[in-house]
Design a protein around this motif. Structure first.
Motif, PDB file in Angstrom:
ATOM      1  N   CYS A 144      46.821 -23.003   3.759  1.00 33.74           N
ATOM      2  CA  CYS A 144      46.494 -24.209   4.529  1.00 33.74           C
ATOM      3  C   CYS A 144      44.998 -24.537   4.427  1.00 33.74           C
ATOM      4  O   CYS A 144      44.613 -25.698   4.355  1.00 33.74           O
ATOM      5  CB  CYS A 144      46.858 -24.037   5.995  1.00 33.74           C
ATOM      6  SG  CYS A 144      48.541 -23.487   6.292  1.00 33.74           S
ATOM      7  N   GLY A 145      44.174 -23.506   4.469  1.00 37.25           N
ATOM      8  CA  GLY A 145      42.733 -23.745   4.447  1.00 37.25           C
ATOM      9  C   GLY A 145      42.330 -24.492   3.196  1.00 37.25           C
ATOM     10  O   GLY A 145      41.594 -25.491   3.264  1.00 37.25           O
ATOM     11  N   GLU A 146      42.830 -24.045   2.065  1.00 39.30           N
ATOM     12  CA  GLU A 146      42.484 -24.721   0.817  1.00 39.30           C
ATOM     13  C   GLU A 146      42.993 -26.157   0.805  1.00 39.30           C
ATOM     14  O   GLU A 146      42.341 -27.061   0.277  1.00 39.30           O
ATOM     15  CB  GLU A 146      43.055 -23.941  -0.378  1.00 39.30           C
ATOM     16  CG  GLU A 146      42.312 -22.631  -0.621  1.00 39.30           C
ATOM     17  CD  GLU A 146      43.198 -21.569  -1.266  1.00 39.30           C
ATOM     18  OE1 GLU A 146      43.364 -21.613  -2.485  1.00 39.30           O
ATOM     19  OE2 GLU A 146      43.745 -20.714  -0.515  1.00 39.30           O
ATOM     20  N   VAL A 147      44.173 -26.356   1.402  1.00 39.47           N
ATOM     21  CA  VAL A 147      44.707 -27.721   1.441  1.00 39.47           C
ATOM     22  C   VAL A 147      43.848 -28.586   2.365  1.00 39.47           C
ATOM     23  O   VAL A 147      43.468 -29.709   2.008  1.00 39.47           O
ATOM     24  CB  VAL A 147      46.183 -27.721   1.898  1.00 39.47           C
ATOM     25  CG1 VAL A 147      46.686 -29.139   2.110  1.00 39.47           C
ATOM     26  CG2 VAL A 147      47.063 -27.008   0.869  1.00 39.47           C
ATOM     27  N   VAL A 148      43.494 -28.055   3.525  1.00 39.32           N
ATOM     28  CA  VAL A 148      42.710 -28.835   4.484  1.00 39.32           C
ATOM     29  C   VAL A 148      41.327 -29.159   3.913  1.00 39.32           C
ATOM     30  O   VAL A 148      40.767 -30.222   4.154  1.00 39.32           O
ATOM     31  CB  VAL A 148      42.582 -28.071   5.822  1.00 39.32           C
ATOM     32  CG1 VAL A 148      41.500 -28.677   6.689  1.00 39.32           C
ATOM     33  CG2 VAL A 148      43.907 -28.099   6.565  1.00 39.32           C
ATOM     34  N   ARG A 149      40.797 -28.240   3.124  1.00 38.86           N
ATOM     35  CA  ARG A 149      39.495 -28.493   2.509  1.00 38.86           C
ATOM     36  C   ARG A 149      39.594 -29.426   1.308  1.00 38.86           C
ATOM     37  O   ARG A 149      38.592 -29.811   0.733  1.00 38.86           O
ATOM     38  CB  ARG A 149      38.881 -27.176   2.033  1.00 38.86           C
ATOM     39  CG  ARG A 149      38.240 -26.355   3.114  1.00 38.86           C
ATOM     40  CD  ARG A 149      37.447 -25.202   2.511  1.00 38.86           C
ATOM     41  NE  ARG A 149      37.311 -24.135   3.496  1.00 38.86           N
ATOM     42  CZ  ARG A 149      38.171 -23.135   3.635  1.00 38.86           C
ATOM     43  NH1 ARG A 149      39.198 -23.025   2.833  1.00 38.86           N
ATOM     44  NH2 ARG A 149      37.982 -22.241   4.594  1.00 38.86           N
ATOM     45  N   GLY A 150      40.817 -29.756   0.928  1.00 40.88           N
ATOM     46  CA  GLY A 150      40.989 -30.653  -0.213  1.00 40.88           C
ATOM     47  C   GLY A 150      40.876 -29.933  -1.537  1.00 40.88           C
ATOM     48  O   GLY A 150      40.704 -30.555  -2.576  1.00 40.88           O
ATOM     49  N   GLN A 151      40.994 -28.599  -1.508  1.00 36.83           N
ATOM     50  CA  GLN A 151      40.851 -27.845  -2.758  1.00 36.83           C
ATOM     51  C   GLN A 151      42.188 -27.599  -3.429  1.00 36.83           C
ATOM     52  O   GLN A 151      42.259 -27.161  -4.579  1.00 36.83           O
ATOM     53  CB  GLN A 151      40.157 -26.504  -2.468  1.00 36.83           C
ATOM     54  CG  GLN A 151      38.719 -26.698  -2.024  1.00 36.83           C
ATOM     55  CD  GLN A 151      38.124 -25.454  -1.385  1.00 36.83           C
ATOM     56  OE1 GLN A 151      38.790 -24.443  -1.258  1.00 36.83           O
ATOM     57  NE2 GLN A 151      36.867 -25.550  -0.985  1.00 36.83           N
TER      58      GLN A 151
ATOM     59  N   LEU B 168      31.156 -30.097   3.641  1.00 30.80           N
ATOM     60  CA  LEU B 168      30.206 -30.550   2.635  1.00 30.80           C
ATOM     61  C   LEU B 168      29.244 -29.439   2.226  1.00 30.80           C
ATOM     62  O   LEU B 168      28.735 -29.434   1.099  1.00 30.80           O
ATOM     63  CB  LEU B 168      29.432 -31.771   3.163  1.00 30.80           C
ATOM     64  CG  LEU B 168      30.239 -33.078   3.082  1.00 30.80           C
ATOM     65  CD1 LEU B 168      29.665 -34.133   4.004  1.00 30.80           C
ATOM     66  CD2 LEU B 168      30.280 -33.594   1.643  1.00 30.80           C
ATOM     67  N   SER B 169      29.031 -28.502   3.151  1.00 36.73           N
ATOM     68  CA  SER B 169      28.088 -27.433   2.814  1.00 36.73           C
ATOM     69  C   SER B 169      28.727 -26.397   1.893  1.00 36.73           C
ATOM     70  O   SER B 169      28.058 -25.516   1.366  1.00 36.73           O
ATOM     71  CB  SER B 169      27.565 -26.776   4.095  1.00 36.73           C
ATOM     72  OG  SER B 169      28.630 -26.093   4.736  1.00 36.73           O
ATOM     73  N   ASP B 170      30.045 -26.492   1.739  1.00 38.03           N
ATOM     74  CA  ASP B 170      30.748 -25.580   0.835  1.00 38.03           C
ATOM     75  C   ASP B 170      30.421 -25.968  -0.602  1.00 38.03           C
ATOM     76  O   ASP B 170      30.669 -27.099  -1.020  1.00 38.03           O
ATOM     77  CB  ASP B 170      32.249 -25.702   1.094  1.00 38.03           C
ATOM     78  CG  ASP B 170      33.070 -24.733   0.250  1.00 38.03           C
ATOM     79  OD1 ASP B 170      32.566 -24.259  -0.792  1.00 38.03           O
ATOM     80  OD2 ASP B 170      34.219 -24.467   0.636  1.00 38.03           O
ATOM     81  N   PRO B 171      29.870 -25.028  -1.363  1.00 34.24           N
ATOM     82  CA  PRO B 171      29.474 -25.385  -2.746  1.00 34.24           C
ATOM     83  C   PRO B 171      30.662 -25.813  -3.596  1.00 34.24           C
ATOM     84  O   PRO B 171      30.489 -26.529  -4.588  1.00 34.24           O
ATOM     85  CB  PRO B 171      28.834 -24.091  -3.274  1.00 34.24           C
ATOM     86  CG  PRO B 171      29.149 -23.024  -2.303  1.00 34.24           C
ATOM     87  CD  PRO B 171      29.523 -23.656  -1.002  1.00 34.24           C
ATOM     88  N   GLN B 172      31.893 -25.395  -3.223  1.00 34.13           N
ATOM     89  CA  GLN B 172      33.059 -25.797  -4.019  1.00 34.13           C
ATOM     90  C   GLN B 172      33.537 -27.208  -3.698  1.00 34.13           C
ATOM     91  O   GLN B 172      34.551 -27.655  -4.224  1.00 34.13           O
ATOM     92  CB  GLN B 172      34.204 -24.820  -3.786  1.00 34.13           C
ATOM     93  CG  GLN B 172      33.923 -23.437  -4.358  1.00 34.13           C
ATOM     94  CD  GLN B 172      35.127 -22.527  -4.183  1.00 34.13           C
ATOM     95  OE1 GLN B 172      36.266 -22.982  -4.265  1.00 34.13           O
ATOM     96  NE2 GLN B 172      34.864 -21.262  -3.944  1.00 34.13           N
ATOM     97  N   CYS B 173      32.854 -27.858  -2.794  1.00 33.53           N
ATOM     98  CA  CYS B 173      33.322 -29.183  -2.366  1.00 33.53           C
ATOM     99  C   CYS B 173      33.200 -30.198  -3.489  1.00 33.53           C
ATOM    100  O   CYS B 173      32.117 -30.424  -4.026  1.00 33.53           O
ATOM    101  CB  CYS B 173      32.518 -29.623  -1.146  1.00 33.53           C
ATOM    102  SG  CYS B 173      32.904 -31.297  -0.635  1.00 33.53           S
TER     103      CYS B 173
END
Ligand code: SF4
Ligand code: SF4
Ligand code: MG
Ligand code: MG
Ligand code: MG
Ligand code: MG
Ligand code: MG
Ligand code: MG
Ligand code: MG
Ligand code: MG
Ligand code: MG
Ligand code: MG
Lengths: 377, 348, 92, 348, 377, 92
Positions: free
Chosen positions: A323-330, A186-191
Motif C-alpha cells: 500500500c505504501g508504494e501505491v500511496v506514494r505513487g511508486q 516530495l522529500s523522498d528522493p525516489q519521487c
C-alpha cells in the motif's frame, strides 16, 4: 444539477483534450516514462475512474493516485481503537460509511457490528450528536475521520455539544492534514512526480497559500481543482501549460468554491478545538511529523480517547501489502503482489481496496483500461 | 361454547404472541385480516395445502419462485411491505414469461404490531395480487416476541404458467441485442432511504414498486424474440447486467448518457455518494431484445403505465466476456462490476 | 478526498444554531451554515448555492467565478475550433 | 477482475449485512452454503424462478403450501430449524395425499449468525429434502441488522402432485371413522421447551420432527378410504381434532387412556401444568380412517420408523357437532376446545 | 408416575362412586336442591373438570367452586400495578404464567408485553432472582402471587436475595390467605354450602388446625384433599360419611403430603418476611380483613411497592360481571349474564375466565356436562 | 389453587444454598429443599419423593400414609365388592 452538469459537457471535454494534446507537444518528456501527474485527492481519483479519464488522456500522461483519502491511510491500529470502543456495551459508535469496511487486526467495524457492537452509520456528525441527545443513557462516540474539509464540521459539532452540555457525546479524533504529507512525499528522493492536481475541498477550507513550497522548493506545478470531469481536464491542461512554459506556481482552477484564504469561520472553529499532534501514523506511509491534530485539553471531556482511557493500538500492516508504494505513487495498484489474490474488495488487506476512493478498489471495481483489455482480449 | 363469530374476535389494538400460537386467536387473526382481504380461500385455507387443477397451467411449464421481504420502514411512499411482497414475487414469475397463477403469503410478526397496520398490509397485498391477475391461495402466520423481529416480515412464494412457446433465459442473450429498461433507475431504493429518516433526507420520491406482468406481456407481443428479462431489485441494474453477461458469456455495454434517472434519485446519489446503477428498483426490468425489435418494444412499453420512460440503455457486445461495461457520457469506459456488499453512504 | 456537492439554501430553520434546509435536486436536508454565515442576517443566505459536506455548508459558490471558469473552458474550446477550421482550410 | 472462485469467498466467521445486499458477497453465500448443500440447482437458481415440467405432476392436482419457521433454539435435540422447515412443508403436502415435487428455501438471517450454523442448517435441509424425495429448487436470502431478527427464520414453500384418484379432506370425515395417530403426543414441543433452558428443565426428549411421506403412503395403501390426514403442529392434536370436527360437522371423541404419551412429555406437562393435547408435534399426524380399515392401517404404520407407536385414539361420532370431546380414563367427558392462545406454564 | 397413577385407577373409582351413592342414601337431602359441596381450591376445580367428575357423581351432588384460586381473585387494580411497573424501561417484570392474561383496566400483562414492556414468565421465584443476578443493570421485579403454598418459596427467595445483597431484585407481594376468606363466606347468611373439600397444598404448609371453626362454629364437614381423582372421590365420600353420621370435623384425606401441623421451616420463613395486612382486596369479593400479607419493613428494600413508590390502583370490576356470586358459589358460571357473550377466554372480563382453575374458563373450555348437552342436543 | 407434583430427589448440588435436583418422569430441574431439610445432612434426602411447587420441595411424601390411603380406598372397594356379591347371591 447546477454547477455540475455544465462541467460535464462531453463536447467541450473533447476540445479540451485536444488542447491538452497540443500543449503536451510543447513539453520535454522524461526519458522512458510518461508524465506523472499526481491527483493528491482521492475524490479526484474517484472522478478519474468514474469518467474513464485515464483512457481519454494521451498515453504520455499517467495519473498517479495520491494519499488524499482519509480512509486509505487509516492505520489498522486506529481501526482497532474504534472496534475496542464500539464493543463497549454502553457505547453507540457512529461513523461515516467510509470507515465501516476498513480492516483492522480484529476485523472491520462492519464485522464488529455483526458480532453485536452497536455501530451506526451517520451522514453528518450532527446526526451523531442528535443520537446522543436522544439516548442520554448511552455513550455516543463519533469517529472524526478526515482531512481539513471535515474538521470544521466535527469542531462545530463538538462546540455545539459543549454549549449544550451533552455529556454523553465524544469523538475519536482521526483528523489528518495534507501538507506535511506532501512534504514527506516530495522529500523522498525516489519521487517521480511531475506536477500536481491539488485538493479542491481541503483548499476551500485552508486556502491556497500553504502549497507555495511545492513550486518554490521543488519546482512542480500545483493546480487546485474541482471534481467534475471538465474541472479535472482543465486543471490538467493548466499543469501542462505551466510545464510547457517552463514555470511552476500554485493556480486555482476551482475559484467558484475555493477562496484564496480559505474559510475564516471554519479555521477559527478548527483552531478552537484542535491542536497539532507531534506525529501521526499513516497506513502505508508510517509516521509523519505534525500531520494530524488532536482535541485540545479544554475539550478533554469530549475526547473519547481520554474519556475511555483508550490506549491506542499500534499494529503493523501485513507484510505482503504494498500500500505504501501505491500511496506514494511508486506502484500501480494492480502491480501490488497481493492485488486480486490475497487482497480483494471481499478480503481487503489494505484500505486502498476498501474505500471507493482507494486506487486498488477503483482498479478492481472499475477496471483499469489495460486490465479490462489484457484479461479479456 | 360460542365459537365467537361476530363483533369480538380481535381484542385490543395489536398482535400478541397468542395470535401465533395455533389456537383460536390465530384463527381469528387469519379470518379477520387475511381471509377478509384475500377473499374466499377458505376451503384451501383450512386444509394444509392449496390445491390447483393442472389445467391452470395450459400445458406449459410451471414456474416457481419465492422471496422474503424485510423492509424498513414497512410503509413508504409508493407502497408498503405487502405490495412489495406481491410485486416482488409476481415480477420474478413474469420476467420468466410466466403468467402468475397463485401466491402464498407467510408472515412473521413481532408482537405489538397494530392490527391496523397488518390490515393495511393485507389489503395492499390483495390489491396488488388482483392487479397482477393472481390469487393468494394459502399462507402462514407466526408471531415472535418483541425484539425477535422488526415489526413484520412477509414471504411470498408464487407459481405461474410459462406458455410452451416461450423460453426466456439469460443464456439466450447474444451480441447485437439491445438492452432496454422500462423506467428510471433506483426509485425504490432512493425513496426508501429518504423515508427511513435516519439520514435526514426528505424528497417527493416514490418507490417504483409495481407488478410488471402487463408490461412484460406488451413487450413480448411487440418483441417476440426477446431473449431475457430480469427485474432489478437489490443490487440494482448493475447486478442484472452482470448476471446477463455471466450467463450468456457476452458483455453488456451501456451508455451513461442513456440511463434514465429522476432528478431526486440523482440528488440522493450525489449527497450520499452512491452510484444509481446499484440502487434497488422494484418496478424496473432490464430486457435483452433483438435490435430489430427494439423500436417496437419501446413503443409498446411507452404506451403503458410504468413504461413511459422506457428506453434503450445499451447493447450486448462480444467482449470483455462476462462483464458489464459503461461508456461514461464523457466517452471513457469503465467496468460496472458487481458490488461486494451494499453501497454505504460516504464522505470521500 | 472529500465529497462535496452543490445545493441551494431554501430555508433558515434555526438561526441561533445556524440551521438551514438545503435542496439538492429536489432532495432536502437540514444543514449547518455556521461556516458561511458572515453576518447574523442568515436570511440573506436563502437562495444561495452552497457547497455541502457532511451536513455543513462549507462555501458559498461564487457564480461569477463559475462563469469565468466556463468562459475559459469555452475559450479553450474556441481556440480549438479555430485551429480545426484553420487545419481544414489548409487541406487541399 | 477475479470473480473469486476458490479459497476466499466467505470472509470471517459470520454473516454480515453485505451478504444480503445483492452483490458478490450474497452470491458467495448462496454458492458456498446453499447451492453446495442443495446440489445442482444452479440453472434455476440463477434465473428468478425455478421451472418445472408439468409431467412431474402426472395429471393429478397440484398442491401448494408454505410455512415460516421461527424456533428458539434453532438447534434442538432431534433436529434444527432447517430440518423443521423442510419437514413442516413436506408434511403439509403429504397429509393432503400429495407427493412432494419441489421446495423453495427463503431465509432471513440476523447479521452475526455463524457461517457454521448456516451451513449446518442448509445441510440439514438438504438431508431432509432427500429423505422426503424432493428437491429444493429456488430460494432467497435476506440479512437484517442485529436485533431485527432472532438469528434465523426459514420459510419454505412446497408444491406436490396429488394423484387423480385421491381426495383427502377433513370434510369427508363421517361418524364411525376411527381417529388414529402414528406416534406419541407432544414430543417436539416438550423437547424444545426443555432445550430452551429458561425453565431450567433437562430431559432426554427428542423432537419428533420427521417427514411423514412414507408413513402417509403406507397408510393410504393399507387404508385406501382414509378420509383425511393432518399433521399436528402448533396447537397440538387438540387443534387438529377441532379442525376435523368443524370441517365435517361431526364430533371427534377421543379416550384419554388411549393417548400415547412418553413419560418425559408427561413429566414436563405435570411440572408446568400443561395439557399434552395442546403441545406441538412435528412428526405426528391424525388420520380419520374407516373403522374397517383401521387394523390394517395401524399394522402398516407400526412396521415403519416413526409409526411404531401408532394407535387409535378415538372415533368420530355425530354429536356434539363441530366439537372435540375426550372421555377421561376416569369415564367423565370433557370438551377439548381450541385454546385461545398459547398454553402458559402455571402454578395453579 | 408414582403417587399419581395409583390415585387414578378407574376401576377403584367406579367402586368408590358406588360407595358414595350408598352413603348418600343415608343423608337427609336439602329441599329442592342438590347437596352443595364446595371445593375451596382451584386446583380441585381443575381436577373436577379435567376428569369430568361432576358428570360421574350422582346428580344430587353439586360441586360449588370456591375462591381458592389466586388468579381468579386478583383485583383489576393489582394488575394495573403490575403493568405500571412492567412499563418502566429499567424493569424486567417476572411472573408466573398464570397472571399474564388477567385483565386490568389497562389490559393484561401479556398486552403490556406486546406493547413493549419487558415481561417474562418464570417457573420459579428462584429464576427471577437468577435473572436479577444476571442483569445487574436492570431492576427485576417478581410478582409474588399466591396462597400460603407459594409464600415460603417467595419468602426464601427474598431471604436469599437479602443474604447475597442482590439490590436489583424486589417483589410485589400479592399473597393472600384462605382462612379469613372462608370465614367471610360462611358468615354470609346466603351461604348454602353443605360441606367442604379442603385445600391440600395450602394445608401442607399451614397444617389443619386452623380449619376447626368450620365444623365447630358452622357445623360443616371439612376434608383436606389431594388432587388426584381418587383423592377427590375419597374426600367427597368422607364428607358425605360425616353428614350421614350426623357429625362434622376436620379430616385429612391427604396425609401422605399434609402433616397435621404443616411445615415448620416454611412457616418460619413466612413469619420472618411477611406480616398481616389490615385488609386485602379480592376480585368479586371486595375487601376482607387480614386476608393477605405484606413484606415487613425490615425487607423494605425488596418491596417493589416501596422501592418504586407505587400508589396501588383501585379499580372497580366492570358492572356486568357476576364474578363475586360465582366465587361465593351462589351462581354457576354459565348463569353469569356476561358468560360466553361479553366474557370469553378471548375477551375475559373476570379472572375466572382466564385462569386454568377459573370456573368460568373451565366451563368454557372443558364444557360443563349440561352445556355440551344443551348446546348441541 | 397450587400446582404441586411428586418428584424424586436425585442429587444435592449446593448444600449451603439448599439446592438439589429433582426428577419427574425423566425430566430434571434444580429445586430448593430448605423447607424439607430437617437436618444439615441433606444427602439423606437423596431418593426421597417430595411434593414440588414452583421450584421448591415443600413436603416429603409419606410412603406409609400413601399406602394407608390406598388401603382405605381398597377397603371401600372391597366392601363394595362384598355388597355386590351379596346382592348377586340374594337374587334368585
Ligand atoms: S492491493 Fe491491497 S495490499 Fe496491495 S496496495 Fe492495494 S490495498 Fe494494499
Ligand atoms: S363469565 Fe366472566 S364476568 Fe361472569 S363470572 Fe365468569 S369471569 Fe366473571
Ligand atoms: Mg425470487
Ligand atoms: Mg425477487
Ligand atoms: Mg428478480
Ligand atoms: Mg402454517
Ligand atoms: Mg424491533
Ligand atoms: Mg402450511
Ligand atoms: Mg405446517
Ligand atoms: Mg399442517
Ligand atoms: Mg430473491
Ligand atoms: Mg436477537
Amino acid at each position: 444539477m447546477k454547477y455540475a452538469d455544465e462541467f460535464r459537457d462531453p463536447v467541450l471535454a473533447r476540445k479540451v483534450l485536444n488542447r491538452i494534446e497540443r500543449t503536451l507537444g510543447r513539453i520535454p518528456m522524461p526519458e522512458g516514462r510518461p508524465l506523472h501527474i499526481m491527483e493528491v485527492c482521492g475524490g479526484h481519483t474517484h472522478s478519474i475512474f468514474r469518467y474513464g479519464l485515464q483512457k481519454l488522456v494521451p498515453d504520455s500522461i499517467e495519473f498517479v493516485h495520491g494519499p488524499g483519502c482519509p480512509v486509505c491511510v487509516l492505520p489498522m491500529g486506529r481501526v482497532d481503537d474504534c472496534v475496542t470502543l464500539a464493543e463497549q456495551p454502553q457505547v453507540i459508535f457512529t461513523t461515516f460509511g467510509d470507515a465501516m469496511r476498513v480492516p483492522g487486526s480484529k476485523g472491520s467495524l462492519i464485522e464488529a457490528k455483526a458480532r453485536g457492537a452497536d455501530v451506526r452509520m451517520v451522514y453528518s456528525p450532527l446526526d451523531a450528536l442528535e443520537l446522543a441527545r436522544r439516548h442520554p443513557e448511552r455513550e455516543v462516540v463519533f469517529f472524526a475521520l478526515g482531512f481539513e474539509t471535515t474538521m470544521p464540521s466535527t469542531a462545530l459539532t463538538l462546540l455545539q455539544a459543549a454549549e449544550e452540555g451533552v455529556e454523553n457525546f465524544s469523538m475519536i479524533c482521526q483528523h489528518i492534514t495534507i501538507i506535511p504529507t506532501l512534504k514527506a512525499l516530495l522529500s523522498d528522493p525516489q519521487c517521480l512526480i511531475d506536477g500536481f492536481i491539488g485538493p479542491g475541498h481541503v483548499s476551500m477550507v485552508i486556502g491556497n497559500r500553504g502549497y507555495g513550497f511545492i513550486p518554490d522548493d521543488y519546482g512542480k506545478p500545483f493546480v487546485v481543482a474541482g471534481f467534475e470531469p471538465l474541472d479535472l481536464l482543465q486543471s490538467l491542461w493548466m499543469v501542462l501549460e505551466q510545464m510547457a512554459e517552463g514555470r511552476a506556481s500554485v493556480e486555482n482552477q476551482y475559484a467558484r468554491v475555493v477562496p484564496e484564504d480559505g474559510n475564516t469561520a471554519a479555521l477559527r472553529a478548527m483552531a478552537e478545538v484542535y491542536e497539532d499532534r507531534e506525529s501521526c501514523d499513516w497506513r502505508g506511509l508510517g509516521a509523519i511529523d505534525r500531520s494530524g491534530v488532536r482535541i485540545r485539553a479544554a475539550y478533554a471531556d469530549f475526547d473519547a480517547e481520554r474519556k475511555f482511557g483508550l490506549v491506542p493500538a499500534d499494529v503493523a500492516d501485513p507484510a505482503i501489502c504494498q500500500c505504501g508504494e501505491v500511496v506514494r505513487g511508486q506502484l500501480k495498484p494492480h502491480m501490488c503482489r497481493a492485488f486480486g489474490k490475497e487482497c480483494t474488495p471481499a478480503t481487503p488487506l489494505g484500505a486502498l481496496m476498501v474505500s471507493s476512493e482507494g486506487a486498488c478498489a477503483a482498479y478492481h471495481q472499475y477496471g483499469a483500461t489495460d486490465l479490462v483489455g489484457t484479461r479479456d482480449g | 361454547m360460542d365459537d365467537g363469530g361476530g363483533a369480538r374476535r380481535l381484542r385490543g389494538d395489536a398482535v400478541t404472541l397468542a395470535h401465533g400460537a395455533g389456537g383460536r386467536a390465530m384463527r381469528d387473526l387469519i379470518d379477520e385480516i387475511f381471509l377478509k382481504a384475500f377473499g374466499e380461500t377458505r376451503v384451501s385455507g383450512l386444509e394444509d395445502q392449496a390445491r390447483l387443477a393442472l389445467d391452470a397451467f395450459g400445458g406449459g411449464t410451471l414456474a416457481f419462485t419465492t422471496d422474503s421481504f424485510v423492509i424498513d420502514p414497512i410503509f413508504f411512499p409508493g407502497g408498503d411491505i405487502g405490495k412489495l411482497a406481491v410485486c416482488g414475487t409476481v415480477n420474478d414469475l413474469v420476467v420468466g414469461g410466466a403468467k402468475p397463477v397463485a401466491l402464498t403469503c407467510s408472515v412473521i410478526i413481532e408482537e405489538g404490531l397494530a392490527f391496523a397496520d397488518l390490515h393495511r398490509i393485507a389489503e395492499s397485498m390483495a390489491t396488488a395480487a388482483a392487479e397482477a391477475g393472481c390469487r393468494i391461495v394459502t399462507g402462514d402466520t407466526k408471531v415472535v416476541p418483541r425484539g425477535a423481529a422488526d415489526r413484520i416480515f412477509v414471504n411470498t412464494a408464487g407459481i405461474g404458467a410459462i406458455p410452451a412457446d416461450r423460453s426466456l433465459a439469460a443464456r439466450h442473450i447474444r451480441p447485437g441485442d439491445a438492452l432496454i429498461v422500462n423506467t428510471t433507475l433506483g426509485e425504490h431504493g432512493a425513496a426508501v432511504m429518504a423515508a427511513r429518516g435516519d439520514l435526514g433526507l426528505t424528497s417527493a420520491l416514490q418507490s417504483d414498486c409495481r407488478p410488471l406482468g402487463e408490461l412484460v406481456e406488451a413487450l413480448l407481443e411487440a418483441a417476440p424474440d426477446t431473449r431475457a428479462i430480469r427485474d432489478a431489485t437489490r443490487g440494482g441494474v448493475a447486478t442484472v447486467l452482470n448476471e446477463f453477461a455471466a450467463a450468456s458469456g457476452t458483455c453488456c455495454r451501456i451508455a451513461e448518457d442513456k440511463l434514465p434517472l429522476r432528478e431526486e434519485v440523482r440528488g440522493i446519489s450525489e449527497i450520499l455518494g452512491l452510484d444509481p446503477l446499484y440502487i434497488a428498483c422494484e418496478g424496473l426490468f432490464v430486457a435483452a431484445v433483438p435490435q430489430a425489435q427494439t423500436e417496437a418494444a419501446l413503443a409498446a412499453l411507452r404506451k403503458r403505465s410504468g413504461g413511459e420512460a422506457a428506453c434503450q440503455i445499451g447493447e450486448v457486445v462480444a467482449t470483455p466476456q462476462g462483464r458489464a461495461v459503461m461508456t461514461s457520457f464523457f466517452g471513457g469506459d469503465r467496468l460496472v462490476d458487481m458490488l461486494e456488499g451494499e453501497q454505504l453512504p460516504r464522505i470521500c | 478526498m472529500c465529497l462535496g456537492i452543490p445545493g441551494r439554501i431554501i430555508e433558515i430553520t434555526d438561526a441561533e444554531k445556524y440551521l438551514a434546509v438545503v435542496d439538492v435536486s429536489g432532495v432536502r436536508r437540514k444543514v449547518n451554515v455556521a461556516c458561511i454565515a458572515e453576518t447574523d442576517a442568515l436570511d440573506e443566505l436563502i437562495g444561495a448555492w452552497v457547497l455541502l459536506h457532511v451536513g455543513f455548508a462549507m462555501s458559498v459558490i461564487d457564480e461569477a467565478e463559475a462563469a469565468r471558469t466556463l468562459e475559459v473552458l469555452d475559450e479553450l474550446g474556441e481556440v480549438q475550433d479555430e485551429l480545426t477550421a484553420m487545419r481544414e482550410s489548409a487541406q487541399p
